[in-house]
Design an enzyme around this catalytic site. Sequence first.
Site, PDB file in Angstrom:
ATOM      1  N   GLY A  12     -44.229 -21.930   6.450  1.00  0.00           N
ATOM      2  CA  GLY A  12     -44.101 -22.683   5.041  1.00  0.00           C
ATOM      3  C   GLY A  12     -42.659 -22.555   4.661  1.00  0.00           C
ATOM      4  O   GLY A  12     -42.013 -23.638   3.994  1.00  0.00           O
ATOM      5  N   ASN A  13     -42.031 -21.394   4.746  1.00  0.00           N
ATOM      6  CA  ASN A  13     -40.530 -21.222   4.278  1.00  0.00           C
ATOM      7  C   ASN A  13     -39.566 -21.710   5.246  1.00  0.00           C
ATOM      8  O   ASN A  13     -38.392 -21.952   4.890  1.00  0.00           O
ATOM      9  CB  ASN A  13     -40.287 -19.405   4.090  1.00  0.00           C
ATOM     10  CG  ASN A  13     -41.053 -19.001   2.934  1.00  0.00           C
ATOM     11  OD1 ASN A  13     -41.145 -19.642   1.795  1.00  0.00           O
ATOM     12  ND2 ASN A  13     -41.848 -17.947   3.591  1.00  0.00           N
ATOM     13  N   LYS A 132     -53.973 -14.104   0.556  1.00  0.00           N
ATOM     14  CA  LYS A 132     -52.968 -15.384   1.188  1.00  0.00           C
ATOM     15  C   LYS A 132     -52.312 -15.569   0.038  1.00  0.00           C
ATOM     16  O   LYS A 132     -52.521 -16.335  -1.092  1.00  0.00           O
ATOM     17  CB  LYS A 132     -53.676 -16.357   1.738  1.00  0.00           C
ATOM     18  CG  LYS A 132     -53.039 -17.662   2.002  1.00  0.00           C
ATOM     19  CD  LYS A 132     -52.103 -16.802   3.341  1.00  0.00           C
ATOM     20  CE  LYS A 132     -51.115 -18.083   3.904  1.00  0.00           C
ATOM     21  NZ  LYS A 132     -50.445 -17.753   4.877  1.00  0.00           N
ATOM     22  N   LYS A 211     -52.102 -19.746   8.517  1.00  0.00           N
ATOM     23  CA  LYS A 211     -51.709 -20.813   9.641  1.00  0.00           C
ATOM     24  C   LYS A 211     -51.479 -20.184  11.202  1.00  0.00           C
ATOM     25  O   LYS A 211     -51.710 -20.775  12.220  1.00  0.00           O
ATOM     26  CB  LYS A 211     -50.437 -21.588   9.352  1.00  0.00           C
ATOM     27  CG  LYS A 211     -49.225 -20.821   9.143  1.00  0.00           C
ATOM     28  CD  LYS A 211     -48.293 -21.180  10.450  1.00  0.00           C
ATOM     29  CE  LYS A 211     -46.905 -20.588  10.482  1.00  0.00           C
ATOM     30  NZ  LYS A 211     -46.867 -19.265   9.817  1.00  0.00           N
ATOM     31  N   LYS A 273     -49.333 -12.420  11.305  1.00  0.00           N
ATOM     32  CA  LYS A 273     -48.601 -12.990  12.465  1.00  0.00           C
ATOM     33  C   LYS A 273     -48.709 -12.157  13.784  1.00  0.00           C
ATOM     34  O   LYS A 273     -49.145 -12.511  14.958  1.00  0.00           O
ATOM     35  CB  LYS A 273     -46.953 -13.008  12.121  1.00  0.00           C
ATOM     36  CG  LYS A 273     -46.713 -14.003  11.279  1.00  0.00           C
ATOM     37  CD  LYS A 273     -45.212 -13.932  10.690  1.00  0.00           C
ATOM     38  CE  LYS A 273     -44.687 -15.110   9.883  1.00  0.00           C
ATOM     39  NZ  LYS A 273     -45.646 -15.484   8.857  1.00  0.00           N
TER      40      LYS A 273
END
Length: 283
Positions: A12-13, A132, A211, A273
Amino acid sequence: MEGNLLVIALGGNAIKQAEQQGTTEEQFRNVDLTTRQIARIAREGYRLVVTHGNGPQAGALLIQQEEGEPEVPAQSLAACGAMTQGQIGYMIESSLDRALMEMGVTTEQLFVSLISYVVVDEKDPAFKNPTKPIGPFYTAEQARGLPYTMVKMDKGFRRVVASPTPLAIVEHREIKKLIEMEFIVICCGGGGIPVIRKERKFRGVDAVIDKDLASAVLAREIKADVFVIASDVSGVSVRWGTPGQRVLRKVPTAEMERYLAEGYFPAGSMGPKVEAITRFVKA
């Protein structure tokens, strides 16, 4: 065309930087930089699926929803997830199309942004333990005055919400068909809209799926050859922020699982991740 299916997960960043306000113009500039790199990969003939985060966007949209009451009713977190999938898909599609044209790719490239559902377990313990991060960063003073569950991170405090484990991507068959038709598919935005099965129907729930974990599920389901997670750091590090910090490059799966078990990677940061990549490699 065998062996060239890539799933690329954008944080998102990569769309809104932490120090930015998040205007449409700022977000488009960030997306333009990212899509130029994706366009180079597409130009080489790779088949692409692009997923993306939405933490900053969903958090900002939630604030707008809450501040708009009582004039208009606030929408649910699941509805906000759907809205940001459309918003970010629009930005990625238009920027990617422009980047390809600037590179001289004159043949018509097909794009599609797909609103995606992700199945979760309604009994997942994550609903009782939000981890989150979404929305903007706050100072300690600002965070004390907010009615949310907050967590301290490297760049400040952020609101956290439930993030259950993704079990399946509802539209994975449609995504496979679109890939076969040579579309670049943009999907699983923000981890997808979390849904639970109620009899023969799906019902959205208030949560945000990670995600990267959702992208790993998708990569497994469509049998991707390569899974890439794009972030704003040079790599995954152990002993982050200490004199012994070391960036990992090529790492055996068993070694990475040991680092995970030893707690080197925070749940709201690099942990998902590393877990996502490890799951994909093992699958």
